[in-house]
Design a protein around this motif. Structure first.
Motif, short mmCIF file in Angstrom:
data_model
loop_
_atom_site.label_atom_id
_atom_site.label_comp_id
_atom_site.label_asym_id
_atom_site.label_seq_id
_atom_site.Cartn_x
_atom_site.Cartn_y
_atom_site.Cartn_z
N MET A 196 -24.25 34.51 -45.47
CA MET A 196 -24.07 35.69 -44.64
C MET A 196 -24.46 36.95 -45.40
O MET A 196 -24.48 36.98 -46.62
CB MET A 196 -22.61 35.80 -44.18
CG MET A 196 -21.60 35.90 -45.32
SD MET A 196 -19.88 35.98 -44.77
CE MET A 196 -19.78 37.70 -44.29
N ILE A 197 -24.78 37.98 -44.63
CA ILE A 197 -25.03 39.32 -45.17
C ILE A 197 -23.92 40.21 -44.61
O ILE A 197 -23.83 40.41 -43.39
CB ILE A 197 -26.42 39.84 -44.77
CG1 ILE A 197 -27.51 38.91 -45.31
CG2 ILE A 197 -26.63 41.26 -45.27
CD1 ILE A 197 -28.90 39.25 -44.83
N ASP A 198 -23.08 40.74 -45.47
CA ASP A 198 -21.90 41.48 -45.03
C ASP A 198 -22.24 42.59 -44.05
O ASP A 198 -21.55 42.79 -43.05
CB ASP A 198 -21.16 42.07 -46.24
CG ASP A 198 -20.41 41.01 -47.04
OD1 ASP A 198 -20.12 39.94 -46.47
OD2 ASP A 198 -20.11 41.26 -48.22
N ASP A 199 -23.31 43.35 -44.34
CA ASP A 199 -23.65 44.48 -43.48
C ASP A 199 -23.90 44.05 -42.04
O ASP A 199 -23.39 44.66 -41.10
CB ASP A 199 -24.93 45.17 -43.99
CG ASP A 199 -24.80 45.70 -45.40
OD1 ASP A 199 -23.87 45.29 -46.11
OD2 ASP A 199 -25.66 46.51 -45.81
N GLU A 200 -24.67 42.97 -41.87
CA GLU A 200 -25.01 42.53 -40.52
C GLU A 200 -23.81 41.96 -39.79
O GLU A 200 -23.63 42.19 -38.59
CB GLU A 200 -26.14 41.49 -40.60
CG GLU A 200 -27.43 42.06 -41.16
CD GLU A 200 -28.57 41.06 -41.11
OE1 GLU A 200 -28.50 40.10 -40.33
OE2 GLU A 200 -29.54 41.26 -41.85
N VAL A 201 -22.96 41.22 -40.51
CA VAL A 201 -21.76 40.66 -39.89
C VAL A 201 -20.81 41.79 -39.49
O VAL A 201 -20.22 41.78 -38.41
CB VAL A 201 -21.06 39.66 -40.83
CG1 VAL A 201 -19.76 39.16 -40.22
CG2 VAL A 201 -21.98 38.49 -41.15
N ALA A 202 -20.66 42.78 -40.37
CA ALA A 202 -19.76 43.90 -40.09
C ALA A 202 -20.25 44.74 -38.91
O ALA A 202 -19.44 45.22 -38.11
CB ALA A 202 -19.61 44.78 -41.33
N ILE A 203 -21.55 44.91 -38.78
CA ILE A 203 -22.09 45.65 -37.64
C ILE A 203 -21.81 44.90 -36.34
O ILE A 203 -21.43 45.50 -35.32
CB ILE A 203 -23.60 45.92 -37.83
CG1 ILE A 203 -23.80 46.96 -38.93
CG2 ILE A 203 -24.24 46.38 -36.52
CD1 ILE A 203 -25.25 47.14 -39.36
N PHE A 204 -21.98 43.58 -36.37
CA PHE A 204 -21.62 42.77 -35.19
C PHE A 204 -20.14 42.96 -34.86
O PHE A 204 -19.77 43.20 -33.70
CB PHE A 204 -21.91 41.30 -35.46
CG PHE A 204 -21.25 40.36 -34.48
CD1 PHE A 204 -21.82 40.10 -33.25
CD2 PHE A 204 -20.04 39.74 -34.80
CE1 PHE A 204 -21.21 39.25 -32.34
CE2 PHE A 204 -19.43 38.89 -33.89
CZ PHE A 204 -20.02 38.64 -32.66
N GLY A 251 -24.88 60.98 -52.61
CA GLY A 251 -24.02 61.31 -51.48
C GLY A 251 -24.23 60.49 -50.24
O GLY A 251 -23.53 60.68 -49.24
N GLU A 252 -25.17 59.53 -50.27
CA GLU A 252 -25.42 58.68 -49.10
C GLU A 252 -24.26 57.71 -48.89
O GLU A 252 -23.69 57.18 -49.85
CB GLU A 252 -26.71 57.90 -49.31
CG GLU A 252 -27.10 57.02 -48.14
CD GLU A 252 -28.36 56.22 -48.42
OE1 GLU A 252 -28.73 55.39 -47.57
OE2 GLU A 252 -28.96 56.42 -49.50
N ALA A 253 -23.90 57.47 -47.62
CA ALA A 253 -22.80 56.55 -47.30
C ALA A 253 -23.11 55.16 -47.82
O ALA A 253 -24.22 54.66 -47.66
CB ALA A 253 -22.57 56.52 -45.79
N ASP A 254 -22.12 54.55 -48.48
CA ASP A 254 -22.30 53.19 -49.01
C ASP A 254 -21.93 52.19 -47.91
O ASP A 254 -20.77 51.81 -47.75
CB ASP A 254 -21.41 52.99 -50.24
CG ASP A 254 -21.79 51.74 -51.03
OD1 ASP A 254 -22.19 50.75 -50.39
OD2 ASP A 254 -21.67 51.75 -52.26
N ILE A 255 -22.94 51.80 -47.16
CA ILE A 255 -22.74 50.92 -46.02
C ILE A 255 -22.22 49.56 -46.47
O ILE A 255 -21.37 48.94 -45.80
CB ILE A 255 -24.05 50.75 -45.22
CG1 ILE A 255 -24.52 52.10 -44.69
CG2 ILE A 255 -23.86 49.76 -44.08
CD1 ILE A 255 -23.53 52.78 -43.77
N GLU A 256 -22.70 49.07 -47.60
CA GLU A 256 -22.30 47.74 -48.07
C GLU A 256 -20.80 47.69 -48.36
O GLU A 256 -20.11 46.76 -47.94
CB GLU A 256 -23.08 47.37 -49.32
CG GLU A 256 -22.79 45.97 -49.83
CD GLU A 256 -23.62 45.59 -51.04
OE1 GLU A 256 -23.33 44.55 -51.66
OE2 GLU A 256 -24.56 46.34 -51.37
#
Length: 311
Positions: A196-204, A251-256
């Motif tokens: 799994m890729i955390d970012d994609e699962v979390a967006i779902f 300063g970019e949001a850390d999406i991961e």
């Protein structure tokens, strides 16, 4: 993203489970109460039907699921032949103490003292099978852990003179047919991290929560989602990053990191009592999948002359 996870030991575990099925009376199938349909292994269904074994469907982690939706799932399963459903939490020993008696109702021919009731626990990884067995036995026998595929072999124990119980390794199936099932399983920590890729699962997960439980997102993270004001799933993750001060250099949001926060909060029940699917939403999803498959041309029509399939 299509999520697939079927480690090699599961093939041997399935074969062993099929052999054991011949000598047991009742299958105790443990599913995640937050996603009962997605966490039901079709191989378990096929194996028990081949041997004509009844099933006690145990909706574990019910303390984390939406109680009204859990009740709808129980009624859904109770309408099926040879199936009875019950909602439990392995944190409450009293919930589990009644499982042998419920299994007995599914195997009335085993009421005599000379014929002990033989039960087998089955289900997907990390759904609480080993914890359930330890609580029922009132001793720590099966190894447990907050990760999938901790149990690798069967263990049979005598509960008392009237009951024996077998724990089995968590089993997924070779191909998860429905993409949303894979994402729900990944969100609920039922597949290995390498699948799994955390970012994609979390967006779902964020999109699903935004549609069904916006107030819980608003309460936990202070986001303006309850009013549905110009926000989507990606914005939810970005909002969590801002609220928690999760930023990369520049300063970019850390999406991961924000994705991992959302997933862990959901898994720990910190968002509230959430169900990812209902009998109704699953029925709609399956119907849509059938229509989509029927609309696809036969696989052979997409192949040039002389080409081979992957089968």
């Amino acid at each position: 993203m299509a999520i697939q996870w079927y480690p090699g030991h599961m093939t041997a575990a399935r074969k062993k489970a099929a052999e054991t099925m011949a000598s047991i009376d009742v299958v105790i199938e443990v599913v995640d109460a937050r996603l009962p349909g997605a966490s039901t292994n079709p191989m378990v269904h096929d194996l028990r039907l081949q041997r004509q074994r009844p099933c006690l469907k145990v909706l574990n982690k019910a303390d984390l699921a939406d109680p009204l939706i859990t009740q709808a799932w129980i009624e859904h399963y109770d309408r099926q032949d040879g199936v009875r459903a019950v909602a439990v939490s392995c944190k409450k020993p009293g919930d589990l103490a009644r499982l042998p008696a419920l299994c007995q109702t599914l195997a009335p021919h085993r009421k005599e003292n000379t014929k002990p009731l033989r039960m087998m626990i089955m289900g997907i990884p990390n759904v609480g099978k080993s914890t359930l067995m330890n609580v029922v036995l009132k001793r720590k026998l099966a190894k447990v852990g907050d990760e999938p595929a901790v149990t690798r072999s069967q263990q049979t124990s005598q509960l008392d003179v009237r009951h024996s119980i077998t724990d089995t390794p968590g089993l997924l199936w070779p191909k998860i047919e429905h993409p949303s099932d894979g994402l729900m399983l990944a969100a609920s920590n039922a597949v290995g991290r390498n699948a799994m890729i955390d970012d994609e699962v979390a967006i779902f997960l964020a999109g699903l929560l935004l549609a069904r439980y916006p107030a819980l997102l608003a309460k936990r993270y202070g986001l303006p989602v309850a009013a549905r004001v110009d926000i989507d799933a990606v914005a939810v993750i970005e909002g969590i990053a801002r609220r928690r001060g999760l930023r990369r250099r520049g300063g970019e949001a850390d999406i991961e990191k924000a994705a991992k926060v959302l997933l862990q909060d959901y898994r720990d029940g910190l968002l509230g009592r959430i169900s990812l699917e209902t009998p109704g939403t699953r029925s709609v999803m399956l119907a849509a999948e059938r229509v989509r498959h029927e609309a696809l041309p036969p696989a052979s029509e997409d192949l040039p002359a002389g080409a081979e399939t992957d089968e």
